[in-house]
Design an enzyme around this catalytic site. Structure first.
Site, PDB file in Angstrom:
ATOM      1  N   ARG A  38      -0.056  -2.138  -6.815  1.00 39.28           N
ATOM      2  CA  ARG A  38      -0.491  -3.222  -5.910  1.00 39.28           C
ATOM      3  C   ARG A  38      -1.444  -4.170  -6.634  1.00 39.28           C
ATOM      4  NH1 ARG A  38      -1.193  -4.516  -0.346  1.00 39.28           N
ATOM      5  NH2 ARG A  38      -3.352  -4.820   0.314  1.00 39.28           N
ATOM      6  N   TYR A  75      -9.166 -10.728  -7.378  1.00 37.57           N
ATOM      7  CA  TYR A  75      -8.145 -11.014  -8.393  1.00 37.57           C
ATOM      8  C   TYR A  75      -8.453 -12.283  -9.179  1.00 37.57           C
ATOM      9  CZ  TYR A  75      -5.912  -7.183  -6.140  1.00 37.57           C
ATOM     10  OH  TYR A  75      -5.677  -5.936  -5.628  1.00 37.57           O
ATOM     11  N   LYS A  94      -2.430  -2.378   7.859  1.00 38.73           N
ATOM     12  CA  LYS A  94      -3.625  -1.846   8.528  1.00 38.73           C
ATOM     13  C   LYS A  94      -3.772  -2.449   9.916  1.00 38.73           C
ATOM     14  CE  LYS A  94      -6.558  -0.580   4.624  1.00 38.73           C
ATOM     15  NZ  LYS A  94      -7.833  -0.824   3.939  1.00 38.73           N
ATOM     16  N   ARG A 147       0.862  -1.175   0.000  1.00 39.72           N
ATOM     17  CA  ARG A 147       0.000   0.000   0.000  1.00 39.72           C
ATOM     18  C   ARG A 147       0.905   1.232   0.000  1.00 39.72           C
ATOM     19  NH1 ARG A 147      -2.205  -3.439   4.118  1.00 39.72           N
ATOM     20  NH2 ARG A 147      -4.272  -4.237   3.547  1.00 39.72           N
ATOM     21  N   HIS A 186      -1.889   2.589  -6.090  1.00 43.08           N
ATOM     22  CA  HIS A 186      -2.627   1.339  -5.873  1.00 43.08           C
ATOM     23  C   HIS A 186      -2.619   0.457  -7.117  1.00 43.08           C
ATOM     24  CE1 HIS A 186      -4.604  -0.097  -2.317  1.00 43.08           C
ATOM     25  NE2 HIS A 186      -5.554  -0.667  -3.022  1.00 43.08           N
TER      26      HIS A 186
END
Length: 301
Positions: free
Chosen positions: A247, A279, A172, A148, A244
């Protein structure tokens, strides 16, 4: 009437769930909306008196206020978490949110870059400047590790274990994970540290931060976004590209290559496998395009 419950819920989120302040604030705002609704409807109820019908009326109420479906779904998630806390603390004997249905969300697949597009974008970096050497190391790290943007700007020298090919990432909710790092990223981090970072005097408190600006402070998330936006324009890439995107591309390329979804989940630091499963949808789109491009039943039409 709900103030003691809100205080208890806040302590639960801090101590039991170890959530970041922003997440705690979001959960408390969800409960604040529910209590505002109860007051608006003149329903003087404690948490254990709230029914499924009350919650369904509440969701209808916030929808009429103009809340998007994704906002409604997030608020429902907050209410469910609140009632888990109520059950744990014996505030309520039953959970009225169990059968509360969230609106069906359309998942928009993010733009991704092919490996060739990633290479093209990174090749636009001007390596004749100190900032260019730093930016090359940042982009190689973003793509190599699927970080991130907040994780890359806060990456510390003490979290690098480049001799064994890993970095330690704080994600996170302050959750730690070990992520493999590729040889190109290791190479350019080494060049950056030896020839560029050594010439910068870090500001107090920033001594361990890996990527610094000229004034010795860590970079902002916005700065990383602007760097990437500028390079994408130079590369004439027409897609919507942000930090992003690196990522997303990292994860997509792994899944397309046949990587185990649990391994991808671990590397991305997703709490739930459901988040990683987006994904697989990207992968299906890739497979469909492959069929259209190469299968005789498609190409002969």
């Amino acid at each position: 009437m709900w103030l003691p419950y809100k205080k208890g819920f806040k302590a639960y989120l801090q101590l039991e769930r170890s959530l970041a302040n922003n997440s705690i604030e979001a959960y408390l705002n969800d409960i604040e909306k529910l209590t505002t609704f109860l007051e608006d409807q003149q329903l003087a109820k404690t948490p254990d008196q709230v029914t499924l019908a009350d919650l369904q009326k509440f969701i209808k109420w916030i929808a009429e206020l103009g809340m998007t479906q994704s906002s409604q779904a997030r608020i429902i998630s907050g209410i469910r978490t609140f009632y888990k806390f109520c059950l744990l603390e014996d505030i309520s004997k039953k959970d009225p949110s169990t059968l509360l249905e969230a609106p069906k969300l359309v998942r928009h697949l993010p733009d991704t870059l092919s490996f060739e597009e990633i290479e093209l974008l990174i090749s636009q970096v001007d390596l004749s400047t100190p900032e260019g050497g730093r930016n090359k190391a940042i982009l190689e790290t973003l793509y190599s590790c699927g970080l991130r943007v907040s994780e890359v700007v806060n990456l510390k020298i003490s979290q690098l274990f480049l001799d064994v090919g890993f970095i330690r990432v704080i994600g996170k909710g302050n959750k730690e994970r070990l992520v493999p790092i590729g040889s190109d990223a290791i190479k350019y981090i080494g060049i950056y540290r030896e020839h560029i970072r050594n010439t910068i005097k870090p500001k107090s408190g920033e001594e361990d931060i890996l990527f610094l600006n000229r004034r010795g402070s860590r970079l902002t998330r916005v700065m990383i976004f602007l760097i990437i936006k500028d390079l994408a324009a130079k590369a004439e890439l027409k897609k919507t590209i942000s930090p992003h995107t690196f990522r997303h591309s990292f994860a997509t390329h792994l899944v397309e290559g046949g990587a185990d979804l649990r391994a991808v989940q671990e590397m991305l630091g997703h709490e739930s496998i459901t988040t990683t499963e987006i994904y697989t949808h990207l992968d299906r789109e890739y497979l469909r395009k492959t069929l259209e491009n190469y299968h005789p039943a498609f190409t002969n039409k």
